[in-house]
Write an enzyme that holds these catalytic residues in place. Structure first.
Site, PDB file in Angstrom:
ATOM      1  N   ASP A 334       0.867  -1.166   0.000  1.00 44.13           N
ATOM      2  CA  ASP A 334       0.000   0.000   0.000  1.00 44.13           C
ATOM      3  C   ASP A 334       0.912   1.227   0.000  1.00 44.13           C
ATOM      4  O   ASP A 334       2.087   1.152   0.355  1.00 44.13           O
ATOM      5  CB  ASP A 334      -0.927  -0.013   1.227  1.00 44.13           C
ATOM      6  CG  ASP A 334      -2.128   0.903   1.035  1.00 44.13           C
ATOM      7  OD1 ASP A 334      -2.122   1.702   0.092  1.00 44.13           O
ATOM      8  OD2 ASP A 334      -3.070   0.814   1.846  1.00 44.13           O
ATOM      9  N   GLU A 535      -9.646   7.719   4.144  1.00 48.32           N
ATOM     10  CA  GLU A 535      -8.692   7.219   5.126  1.00 48.32           C
ATOM     11  C   GLU A 535      -8.024   8.371   5.876  1.00 48.32           C
ATOM     12  O   GLU A 535      -7.891   9.460   5.360  1.00 48.32           O
ATOM     13  CB  GLU A 535      -7.634   6.364   4.422  1.00 48.32           C
ATOM     14  CG  GLU A 535      -7.174   6.997   3.136  1.00 48.32           C
ATOM     15  CD  GLU A 535      -6.066   6.240   2.453  1.00 48.32           C
ATOM     16  OE1 GLU A 535      -5.307   5.545   3.105  1.00 48.32           O
ATOM     17  OE2 GLU A 535      -5.959   6.382   1.230  1.00 48.32           O
TER      18      GLU A 535
HETATM   19  C1  BGC Z   1      -5.011   3.142   0.464  1.00 54.26           C
HETATM   20  C2  BGC Z   1      -5.322   2.020  -0.478  1.00 54.26           C
HETATM   21  C3  BGC Z   1      -5.231   2.483  -1.890  1.00 54.26           C
HETATM   22  C4  BGC Z   1      -3.894   3.123  -2.136  1.00 54.26           C
HETATM   23  C5  BGC Z   1      -3.719   3.662  -3.526  1.00 54.26           C
HETATM   24  C6  BGC Z   1      -3.757   3.873   0.096  1.00 54.26           C
HETATM   25  O1  BGC Z   1      -3.553   4.990   0.872  1.00 54.26           O
HETATM   26  O2  BGC Z   1      -4.878   2.612   1.760  1.00 54.26           O
HETATM   27  O3  BGC Z   1      -6.576   1.482  -0.201  1.00 54.26           O
HETATM   28  O4  BGC Z   1      -5.422   1.405  -2.750  1.00 54.26           O
HETATM   29  O5  BGC Z   1      -3.713   4.212  -1.257  1.00 54.26           O
HETATM   30  O6  BGC Z   1      -4.431   4.803  -3.747  1.00 54.26           O
HETATM   31  C1  BGC Z   2      -3.482   9.595  -2.790  1.00 58.80           C
HETATM   32  C2  BGC Z   2      -4.279   8.430  -2.357  1.00 58.80           C
HETATM   33  C3  BGC Z   2      -3.538   7.735  -1.280  1.00 58.80           C
HETATM   34  C4  BGC Z   2      -3.192   8.688  -0.163  1.00 58.80           C
HETATM   35  C5  BGC Z   2      -2.421   8.012   0.907  1.00 58.80           C
HETATM   36  C6  BGC Z   2      -3.209  10.501  -1.635  1.00 58.80           C
HETATM   37  O1  BGC Z   2      -2.459  11.605  -2.031  1.00 58.80           O
HETATM   38  O2  BGC Z   2      -4.110  10.262  -3.815  1.00 58.80           O
HETATM   39  O3  BGC Z   2      -4.497   7.536  -3.387  1.00 58.80           O
HETATM   40  O4  BGC Z   2      -4.281   6.685  -0.825  1.00 58.80           O
HETATM   41  O5  BGC Z   2      -2.512   9.819  -0.639  1.00 58.80           O
HETATM   42  O6  BGC Z   2      -1.561   8.819   1.620  1.00 58.80           O
END
Ligand code: BGC
Ligand code: BGC
Length: 851
Positions: A334, A535
């Site tokens: 990830d 998230e």
């Molecule tokens: C998330 C994942 C996601 C990845 C790519 C991460 O921060 O936890 O679920 O697939 O980013 O965007």
């Molecule tokens: C990205 C996401 C990723 C996240 C995690 C974002 O900048 O666009 O895909 O999951 O950062 O830190």
């Protein structure tokens, strides 16, 4: 026997699968057979972990091709297959030069960083990357690149795509066949843009709903997640022996392995402090079916199990997932997840590859450094040739199974560029069905719902005509923020759906966000609830919905003698008894996505006044009876939810709900003392003194001395023995001394009373460079305030007091109701200080916050 298996601690019959095993009455909610929860595999004590037969068998021709390719690829090319940079920081030329195996676009990342990029732009870029990977320049062996994206509720990075309800809503439908159709529709929309791979489904079984990703989880009940995991994989990838990975399908990802939904306190990227039995029975449930259906990729979780980061967990990634469960596809990391493994940095982590990670997701600009370091680690033997070859074999296997060697350039594939497939009427119809099946009715006094479509309707609330709000996170942008209705062409807001249905039935609907009206309506729908988040930013300290304006509106409308229906937009169960009491009917609509019209299908009658669609949704998560009631899961020993798991009224239920208890919300921190001590002669409960280095190593210090990397902490006597601590930073690397806890503390009462973080300090040697004092409440929930000047101003060897207003931390996005570490002193330079009496105080004098 571990607690988890004790008969009765698990309301076995409420869990579909277990009920099937035991044959007991599903409605009784009581285990009738003591051993119903022990599967045969476990009973033998051979292994807690299941063996899984994948529907996708090893194909000798593919295996021979892998061997042939392995013989031809240079070491450099092999290492390139392991590196996955992000769209914003990688070019087609990089793909050729480094033989990159894959790329991703993160949430809110588009071709040319243009949110409104067209289908043609996506395809053109996909072609450019593909062609770069197929170059034979300088004798390189062509290996097609794979492009991965987060299509987590439809192809959600694309303007005009069908946005399906988020997983929590799908959980409420209890309809596995529908899940397969959603997967197939999503795959087709992805294929239009030339992308090969989706980072979905999320198979988290979320157990503490304070987690900001609760809505990405189908259910707290492993049985539901199990019944959906395989179906979603079949929808996305197609079915083995039939249409597996055809040009209408994409590679699926079972994520995030494992127990992302089992972390303590529901902390994002936290630690699951649970037994192995719980790991398997609860959190692995969805993987059993997803792997059986042939999921080709698994994403490692950011989180830890018993303090070991999943990205570095060989026991789980290799021994259990790959060996025991027979997974022969690839494990992708990830977003920089490897960087959190102890001893690792974003640019170096042989530990992860050795543990069984096959692809580093390396979204930062420094991915080339990671490439060079990994190459060097293979050359030095730190990563064995065999492990490298295994990782590359798995990557090639997935590519070969996906037909990437034959499909040709993305633009030449069956669905490529077919714009009409994106957001097609067929796909929207599937989404609309999911929306209407997901609505959960918690209250329906005097049979307020379904409301007559032919009546005079008022639609109010900030969620009424707001497709962005009803879609939640991972909608065009990563957090789902910053969107307007025009960003969802072809979609409908909840208001629009109600208005269209009313009009068709000879009724009328008026949109009035603030609820004011000139002509008194027969019924008012008030649409309100959580604003979008994803998230990290979505974690909360308590399960409560607060919004004075919405509550006042409900009360006012009711006082005006109007029937009030609340349509509650939310990504998780939230204590809202006051809102429920103020409503005649209360329906949870979750995060329905772009087809808001599906709500009207259920809440309004047909033109003739008869039921159009009955309400079907059942709670996929237990609904709390107080804001503090988390974790709360069906089967808990002392299970007293407000609304139980599986609850949901239908139109034939004629239940009058009395007033619910509203007092629970007022307990919050009202009786906080004036001072909360964090360190007072000793480290106070629940805090621990922890040293952190720049490589994710941590050392809890429970004795009078501790040393980690560049910092030493030792006990000192100010007035009495060992009543203070001396912190010495030697300046060789960044180091942090923190006072933190694994459980959250609510300091909001202090923040509301001009509170400050106060501590006594004696500077023994002035700072060599910048020193920061941070407060921490989770990833992306941290505020750092420079204290260099205060320390420089202090007279050496004299005790003085430093105060920092809590407001200053709050301004830097610390959420005061969920603090994990109130004190984190860090510097990369030299510093020698002693600290005494660290506390949070109400009504403290503190300098104004620096801008
Ligand atoms: C998330 C994942 C996601 C990845 C790519 C991460 O921060 O936890 O679920 O697939 O980013 O965007
Ligand atoms: C990205 C996401 C990723 C996240 C995690 C974002 O900048 O666009 O895909 O999951 O950062 O830190």
């Amino acid at each position: 026997m571990p607690d988890f298996y004790k008969p009765g601690t698990f309301a076995a019959c409420s869990l579909v699968v277990l009920a099937a095993l035991s044959g007991c009455d599903q409605k009784s909610n009581e285990a009738t057979v003591a051993d119903t929860v022990v599967t045969p595999a476990m009973a033998t004590e051979q292994s807690l972990w299941p063996r899984v037969q994948s529907a996708v068998k090893k194909d000798p021709a593919i295996e021979a091709k892998i061997t042939e390719l392995l013989g031809k690829l240079s070491l450099e090319q092999k290492v390139g297959q392991l590196i996955q940079p992000e769209l914003r920081l990688v070019t087609p030329a990089d793909v050729t030069e480094y033989s990159l195996g894959s790329i991703l676009n993160g949430g809110g990342s588009f071709p040319g960083e243009n949110k409104h990029a067209k289908v043609e732009d996506w395809i053109a870029l996909a072609d450019a990357f593909y062609n770069a990977s197929m170059s034979t320049e300088g004798g390189r062996v062509p290996v097609p690149v794979m492009w991965g994206t987060d299509a987590v509720h439809g192809h959600n990075n694309i303007i005009g795509a069908t946005l399906f309800p988020h997983n929590i809503a799908l959980g409420a439908t209890r309809n596995p066949e529908l899940i397969k159709q959603i997967g197939a529709a999503t795959a087709a929309e992805i294929a239009v843009t030339g992308i090969d791979w989706s980072f979905a489904p999320t198979l988290a079984v979320v157990r503490d709903d304070r987690w900001g990703r609760t809505y990405e989880s189908y259910s707290e009940d492993p049985a539901v997640v199990k019944s959906y995991g395989g179906k979603m994989v079949e929808g996305l990838q197609g079915v083995a022996g039939a249409d597996l990975l055809s040009e209408r399908h994409v590679i699926a990802t079972a994520k995030h392995f494992l127990a992302d939904g089992g972390t303590e306190g529901g902390q994002d990227r936290g630690d699951a402090k649970i037994s192995e039995e719980e790991l398997v029975k609860i959190h692995n449930a969805g993987y059993e079916t997803a792997l059986a259906a042939g999921a080709q990729t698994v994403m490692a979780s950011f989180s830890s199990w018993q303090d070991v980061k999943m990205h570095g967990n060989k026991y789980l990634l290799t021994d259990q997932l790959k060996n025991q469960m027979g997974f022969d596809g690839l494990v992708v990391g990830d977003w920089n997840g490897h960087a959190f493994v102890s001893g690792c940095t974003p640019v170096s982590c042989p530990q992860a590859i050795n543990a069984g990670l096959d692809i580093f997701m390396a979204p930062d600009a420094n991915w080339k450094e990671l490439y060079h370091n990994t190459l060097a680690q293979v050359k030095s033997g730190e990563i064995s040739q065999a492990r490298l070859d295994d990782a590359v074999s798995r990557i090639l296997r997935v590519k070969l199974r996906a037909g990437l060697f034959e499909k040709g350039a993305p633009s030449t594939r069956e669905l490529a560029g077919k714009r009409e497939v994106i957001g097609s009427p067929e796909h929207r119809a599937v989404a609309r069905q999911a929306v209407r099946e997901s609505v959960v009715l918690l209250k329906n006094n005097a049979q307020t719902l379904p409301a007559k479509a032919s009546s005079k309707i008022l639609v109010a609330g900030d969620g009424a005509d707001n497709i962005g709000k009803q879609s939640g996170g991972w909608s065009i942008t990563w957090q789902g923020t910053g969107n307007v209705n025009a960003d969802f062409p072809g979609g409908t807001s909840i208001y629009q759906g109600i208005a269209d249905a009313a009009k068709a039935a000879g009724g009328s609907a008026v949109l009035s966000v603030d609820g004011s009206y000139s002509e008194k309506p027969d019924v008012a729908f008030v649409v309100f609830g959580e604003d979008p988040y994803a998230e990290m930013q979505g974690d909360v300290g308590a399960l409560i919905y607060k919004n004075e304006a919405s509550l006042a509106l409900l009360k006012k409308l009711k006082a005006d003698g109007i029937k009030v229906v609340s349509l509650f937009i939310t990504g998780r169960p939230l204590w809202a008894n006051n809102f429920i009491n103020a409503s005649d009917a209360f329906a949870v609509v979750w995060l329905p996505g772009s087809e808001g019209v599906g709500i009207a299908d259920v809440v309004l009658t047909k033109a003739d006044g008869s039921i159009n669609f009955d309400v079907k949704g059942k709670l996929p998560f237990s609904w709390p009876a107080s804001p503090a009631q988390s974790p709360l899961n069906v089967g808990d020993a002392d299970y007293k939810p407000q609304f139980a798991y599986d609850f949901g009224l239908t139109y034939s239920d004629k239940i009058e709900t009395g007033l619910l208890d509203e007092t629970a919300a007022q307990v919050v921190a009202a009786n906080a003392p004036d001072t909360a001590s964090i360190f007072n002669q000793r480290v106070m409960n629940p805090w621990t003194l922890v040293l952190l280095d720049h490589m994710n190593n941590m050392l809890p210090v429970t004795t009078s001395r501790g040393e980690l990397g560049a910092v030493v902490v030792s006990s000192e006597d100010k007035q009495v023995q060992e009543d203070s601590r001396r912190l010495q930073f030697n300046g060789t690397a960044k180091a942090t001394v923190s006072l933190g806890s694994t459980t959250r503390t609510d300091f909001s009462a202090y923040a509301q009373s001009k509170g400050a973080l106060v501590f006594d300090v004696k500077v023994n040697a002035k700072p060599g460079t910048a020193v920061n004092l941070g407060m921490y409440c989770g990833s992306d929930c941290v505020g750092e305030i420079p204290v260099t000047e205060q320390l420089n101003a202090a007279a050496v060897g004299e005790w003085t007091s430093v105060s920092i207003a809590l407001e200053c931390f709050a301004k830097k996005r610390v959420k005061m109701d969920m603090v994990l570490a109130p004190f984190m002193l860090s510097t990369a330079g030299t510093l020698d200080v002693s600290i005494y009496n660290v506390r949070i105080e109400k009504n403290a004098t503190a300098p104004a916050c620096a801008e």
